[in-house]
Design a protein around this motif. Sequence first.
Motif, PDB file in Angstrom:
ATOM      1  N   LEU A 190     -36.607 -18.980  -8.205  1.00  0.00           N
ATOM      2  CA  LEU A 190     -37.147 -17.815  -7.506  1.00  0.00           C
ATOM      3  C   LEU A 190     -38.172 -17.066  -8.348  1.00  0.00           C
ATOM      4  CD1 LEU A 190     -34.061 -16.240  -5.674  1.00  0.00           C
ATOM      5  CD2 LEU A 190     -35.737 -17.880  -4.822  1.00  0.00           C
ATOM      6  N   SER A 191     -38.602 -17.657  -9.434  1.00  0.00           N
ATOM      7  CA  SER A 191     -39.554 -16.959 -10.294  1.00  0.00           C
ATOM      8  C   SER A 191     -40.857 -16.644  -9.569  1.00  0.00           C
ATOM      9  CB  SER A 191     -39.839 -17.796 -11.544  1.00  0.00           C
ATOM     10  OG  SER A 191     -40.353 -19.081 -11.181  1.00  0.00           O
ATOM     11  N   GLY A 192     -41.199 -17.462  -8.567  1.00  0.00           N
ATOM     12  CA  GLY A 192     -42.405 -17.192  -7.809  1.00  0.00           C
ATOM     13  C   GLY A 192     -42.320 -15.927  -6.979  1.00  0.00           C
ATOM     14  N   GLN A 193     -41.090 -15.456  -6.742  1.00  0.00           N
ATOM     15  CA  GLN A 193     -40.894 -14.229  -5.981  1.00  0.00           C
ATOM     16  C   GLN A 193     -40.908 -12.980  -6.856  1.00  0.00           C
ATOM     17  OE1 GLN A 193     -40.781 -14.043  -2.689  1.00  0.00           O
ATOM     18  NE2 GLN A 193     -40.995 -16.269  -2.515  1.00  0.00           N
ATOM     19  N   LEU A 194     -40.941 -13.176  -8.181  1.00  0.00           N
ATOM     20  CA  LEU A 194     -40.824 -12.025  -9.076  1.00  0.00           C
ATOM     21  C   LEU A 194     -42.021 -11.090  -8.941  1.00  0.00           C
ATOM     22  CD1 LEU A 194     -39.439 -10.450 -11.297  1.00  0.00           C
ATOM     23  CD2 LEU A 194     -40.487 -11.976 -12.979  1.00  0.00           C
ATOM     24  N   ARG A 195     -43.213 -11.630  -8.939  1.00  0.00           N
ATOM     25  CA  ARG A 195     -44.403 -10.781  -8.905  1.00  0.00           C
ATOM     26  C   ARG A 195     -44.464  -9.942  -7.614  1.00  0.00           C
ATOM     27  NH1 ARG A 195     -49.099 -10.703 -11.768  1.00  0.00           N
ATOM     28  NH2 ARG A 195     -48.484 -12.635 -12.828  1.00  0.00           N
ATOM     29  N   PRO A 196     -44.328 -10.558  -6.423  1.00  0.00           N
ATOM     30  CA  PRO A 196     -44.378  -9.709  -5.211  1.00  0.00           C
ATOM     31  C   PRO A 196     -43.219  -8.727  -5.114  1.00  0.00           C
ATOM     32  CG  PRO A 196     -43.859 -11.994  -4.658  1.00  0.00           C
ATOM     33  CD  PRO A 196     -44.279 -11.981  -6.075  1.00  0.00           C
ATOM     34  N   SER A 197     -42.026  -9.136  -5.547  1.00  0.00           N
ATOM     35  CA  SER A 197     -40.875  -8.221  -5.498  1.00  0.00           C
ATOM     36  C   SER A 197     -41.085  -7.048  -6.438  1.00  0.00           C
ATOM     37  CB  SER A 197     -39.581  -8.966  -5.850  1.00  0.00           C
ATOM     38  OG  SER A 197     -39.284  -9.964  -4.904  1.00  0.00           O
ATOM     39  N   ALA A 198     -41.547  -7.348  -7.666  1.00  0.00           N
ATOM     40  CA  ALA A 198     -41.769  -6.282  -8.644  1.00  0.00           C
ATOM     41  C   ALA A 198     -42.891  -5.356  -8.192  1.00  0.00           C
ATOM     42  CB  ALA A 198     -42.094  -6.878 -10.007  1.00  0.00           C
ATOM     43  N   ARG A 199     -43.937  -5.920  -7.567  1.00  0.00           N
ATOM     44  CA  ARG A 199     -45.045  -5.090  -7.115  1.00  0.00           C
ATOM     45  C   ARG A 199     -44.593  -4.122  -6.019  1.00  0.00           C
ATOM     46  NH1 ARG A 199     -48.468  -8.831  -6.697  1.00  0.00           N
ATOM     47  NH2 ARG A 199     -48.089  -9.381  -4.520  1.00  0.00           N
ATOM     48  N   ARG A 200     -43.780  -4.604  -5.078  1.00  0.00           N
ATOM     49  CA  ARG A 200     -43.275  -3.733  -4.024  1.00  0.00           C
ATOM     50  C   ARG A 200     -42.327  -2.682  -4.594  1.00  0.00           C
ATOM     51  NH1 ARG A 200     -41.643  -6.028   1.632  1.00  0.00           N
ATOM     52  NH2 ARG A 200     -41.787  -3.782   1.900  1.00  0.00           N
ATOM     53  N   LEU A 201     -41.520  -3.088  -5.573  1.00  0.00           N
ATOM     54  CA  LEU A 201     -40.616  -2.133  -6.214  1.00  0.00           C
ATOM     55  C   LEU A 201     -41.398  -1.040  -6.923  1.00  0.00           C
ATOM     56  CD1 LEU A 201     -37.858  -1.141  -7.182  1.00  0.00           C
ATOM     57  CD2 LEU A 201     -37.967  -2.839  -9.023  1.00  0.00           C
ATOM     58  N   ILE A 202     -42.465  -1.416  -7.607  1.00  0.00           N
ATOM     59  CA  ILE A 202     -43.297  -0.435  -8.305  1.00  0.00           C
ATOM     60  C   ILE A 202     -43.890   0.563  -7.322  1.00  0.00           C
ATOM     61  CG2 ILE A 202     -45.474  -0.178  -9.566  1.00  0.00           C
ATOM     62  CD1 ILE A 202     -44.756  -2.850 -10.973  1.00  0.00           C
ATOM     63  N   ASP A 203     -44.413   0.057  -6.205  1.00  0.00           N
ATOM     64  CA  ASP A 203     -44.984   0.952  -5.192  1.00  0.00           C
ATOM     65  C   ASP A 203     -43.933   1.918  -4.655  1.00  0.00           C
ATOM     66  OD1 ASP A 203     -47.417  -0.307  -5.491  1.00  0.00           O
ATOM     67  OD2 ASP A 203     -47.139  -1.643  -3.762  1.00  0.00           O
ATOM     68  N   GLU A 204     -42.724   1.424  -4.437  1.00  0.00           N
ATOM     69  CA  GLU A 204     -41.663   2.275  -3.889  1.00  0.00           C
ATOM     70  C   GLU A 204     -41.213   3.313  -4.910  1.00  0.00           C
ATOM     71  OE1 GLU A 204     -39.969   3.239  -0.373  1.00  0.00           O
ATOM     72  OE2 GLU A 204     -41.166   1.423  -0.715  1.00  0.00           O
ATOM     73  N   LEU A 205     -41.141   2.924  -6.182  1.00  0.00           N
ATOM     74  CA  LEU A 205     -40.773   3.880  -7.224  1.00  0.00           C
ATOM     75  C   LEU A 205     -41.801   4.997  -7.328  1.00  0.00           C
ATOM     76  CD1 LEU A 205     -39.455   1.580 -10.096  1.00  0.00           C
ATOM     77  CD2 LEU A 205     -38.129   3.282  -8.840  1.00  0.00           C
ATOM     78  N   ARG A 206     -43.068   4.643  -7.257  1.00  0.00           N
ATOM     79  CA  ARG A 206     -44.118   5.656  -7.336  1.00  0.00           C
ATOM     80  C   ARG A 206     -44.068   6.605  -6.149  1.00  0.00           C
ATOM     81  NH1 ARG A 206     -48.869   1.452  -9.313  1.00  0.00           N
ATOM     82  NH2 ARG A 206     -48.386   1.546 -11.561  1.00  0.00           N
ATOM     83  N   ALA A 207     -43.649   6.092  -4.993  1.00  0.00           N
ATOM     84  CA  ALA A 207     -43.587   6.933  -3.795  1.00  0.00           C
ATOM     85  C   ALA A 207     -42.341   7.810  -3.778  1.00  0.00           C
ATOM     86  CB  ALA A 207     -43.612   6.050  -2.544  1.00  0.00           C
ATOM     87  N   GLN A 208     -41.235   7.319  -4.359  1.00  0.00           N
ATOM     88  CA  GLN A 208     -39.965   8.031  -4.224  1.00  0.00           C
ATOM     89  C   GLN A 208     -39.620   8.915  -5.414  1.00  0.00           C
ATOM     90  OE1 GLN A 208     -36.523   6.028  -2.691  1.00  0.00           O
ATOM     91  NE2 GLN A 208     -37.719   4.500  -1.568  1.00  0.00           N
ATOM     92  N   VAL A 209     -39.972   8.516  -6.617  1.00  0.00           N
ATOM     93  CA  VAL A 209     -39.652   9.314  -7.805  1.00  0.00           C
ATOM     94  C   VAL A 209     -40.823  10.250  -8.069  1.00  0.00           C
ATOM     95  CG1 VAL A 209     -39.041   9.299 -10.239  1.00  0.00           C
ATOM     96  CG2 VAL A 209     -38.222   7.468  -8.740  1.00  0.00           C
ATOM     97  N   LEU A 210     -40.582  11.534  -7.927  1.00  0.00           N
ATOM     98  CA  LEU A 210     -41.642  12.534  -8.018  1.00  0.00           C
ATOM     99  C   LEU A 210     -42.080  12.754  -9.464  1.00  0.00           C
ATOM    100  CD1 LEU A 210     -40.078  15.062  -5.473  1.00  0.00           C
ATOM    101  CD2 LEU A 210     -41.870  13.367  -5.052  1.00  0.00           C
ATOM    102  N   PRO A 211     -43.228  13.374  -9.677  1.00  0.00           N
ATOM    103  CA  PRO A 211     -43.722  13.572 -11.052  1.00  0.00           C
ATOM    104  C   PRO A 211     -42.750  14.312 -11.962  1.00  0.00           C
ATOM    105  CG  PRO A 211     -45.498  13.980  -9.488  1.00  0.00           C
ATOM    106  CD  PRO A 211     -44.253  13.777  -8.675  1.00  0.00           C
ATOM    107  N   ASP A 212     -41.942  15.243 -11.404  1.00  0.00           N
ATOM    108  CA  ASP A 212     -40.998  15.957 -12.261  1.00  0.00           C
ATOM    109  C   ASP A 212     -39.678  15.212 -12.428  1.00  0.00           C
ATOM    110  OD1 ASP A 212     -39.723  16.338  -9.831  1.00  0.00           O
ATOM    111  OD2 ASP A 212     -40.321  18.425  -9.632  1.00  0.00           O
ATOM    112  N   GLY A 213     -39.543  14.022 -11.812  1.00  0.00           N
ATOM    113  CA  GLY A 213     -38.341  13.215 -11.965  1.00  0.00           C
ATOM    114  C   GLY A 213     -37.357  13.325 -10.836  1.00  0.00           C
TER     115      GLY A 213
END
Length: 584
Positions: free
Chosen positions: A208-231
């Motif tokens: 499943l290593s081929g799925q790592l990049r798209p999964s991590a990219r979507r996770l990064i986008d979601e973290l940026r949207a959900q975790v606010l600048p003050d934490g």
Amino acid sequence: MRVTLGERARLSLLVGRRALRGLSGAVGTHPLLRWRYGSTKTDRLVIAPQDLRTADATRAAEIYAGRFAFAGKVVICDRRSPFEMMPPSEEWATVLLNFSWLRHLRAADSAITRANARSLIDEWINAQGSWHPVGWQPEILSRRIICWLCHSPFILQDADARFYRRFIRSLQRQVRYLRGTVNDTRAGLPRLQALIALTYAALCLNGLSGQLRPSARRLIDELRAQVLPDGGHISRNPGTLIEIVIDLLPLRQLFAARNLQSPQAINNAIDRIMPMLRFFRHPDGNFAQFNGMGPTAVDLLATALAYDDARGAPLSNAPHSGYQRIDADATVILMDTGRPPPAALSTEAHAGCLSFEMSFRQHRVIVNCGLPSMNRENWRQVARATAAHSTVTFNDTSSCRFLESKSLRRLLGGTPIVSGPRKVTAERHDDTDGATIVASQDGYAGEFGIVQTRTIKVSADGRTIDGEDAFTPAYKAFDPRKGDEYAVRFHLHPAIKASRLSEGRGVILLLPDKEVWTFATMGETVEVEESVYLAGSDGPRRAVQIVVYGRAREAPKVRWTFRHTPPVAQGARLDRAEEPELPL
């Protein structure tokens, strides 16, 4: 309560988006229908993440005996599979099907518990592994994938090749199904956990290593949207931060173990969340009860904070999350000064704007009612109302409107906030004399034409808290056709004993360690009424609340004070109180 055109438009947009997500996933609702998609095969596990959740080895014997005690309910299987039993509650079924109890079997770590774990997993694969409407819900599925991966070394030790293949095939099927339905997952924490589970799988499963990049990219986008600048989290629920960081910490370790650089967004999210864990924590270790927070998972919180390298003092101002904190010697004040979260993320948010909590040393004094850990649906709407918070209610009405349509609630998977305070302001002043917060909210402006302003001033030594609630017309003057009756509420922790003073303008508060605080007003009559503290570790508990009633047109300001009584004066008679000085 009337819904404005703007509110209807926002609600229609939310419903439309949810319906489109449902249509997009309708073709592949059954996992077997998704079998031909994503044909990547995996034949083994290469690594297992660490489970940071606390385990209880004594519960392994109960599970082995067929006694499944989850979420306050007990089911005795009597040699039957627990997956064939009628669940006594939805919460019980959730815990059973997400396999979070595997950690208790692993804590015992014996040949018997390993065999028991494999037997139960086999039973699930046979009974529900192909399809079950509850067991394959994305939120339950995400947690089950994480649990199976975390405890795979324990499960697969001494396992034969046949079970190993069945286990891997089932994991592969679950991961593939989750990957196809992640867009249908509820916004907020559930979707974030689904993406974390997919990233776990991409790192742990060979092939499943081929799925790592798209999964991590979507996770990064979601973290940026959900975790606010003050934490803080965008849902404004403090407890969500514990759940996120307790899953992100092992994920960061997984990247390092695979000799991969952890995405900077994951590191940044952890670094921002850690100070907020200290921000919401009272001196007794429990979180403040805001926006869906229930009993604090003290063990998880302690585990998470053990990974905090900074270990600094908590923040005082969280403007993006909408909270304020005052630390004055042994006194701590936490205050909600934020707007409701976006509608899609508001299914657990509360109408508690300008509510506050106060603790002194190791004792919480002023609290919000919170939510229980079990039977939440029975209490949810009561707990979300403004009256369940230490703030002001007008005409027995909440400062937020909640969706009332049952059909729409089913479609949206909860009861979102339709409207609430739009303009919430907060100013803070810190000096040598103490700290002052001045905040206002317009949640009652549309219905009753009233704006509430709350001022809280805490002395430098933390022994005096002066407060004022002021009510001003939202327009030129108060509308005589609209109600203006208010109730200023201060919910007390169940451990606090309250005695109303004889003249009716104050209350003596006795803490468990015999420390005494006095609540008083300038002239308004004070009532002591029944309340309930829902967030107790052992379930809801009886409590009391201090209430000051009035009418905004007759008394547009209520001044009140909490004052610590020095030990020398505590032996004096408490049947009368000195008239307080309120400099506000």
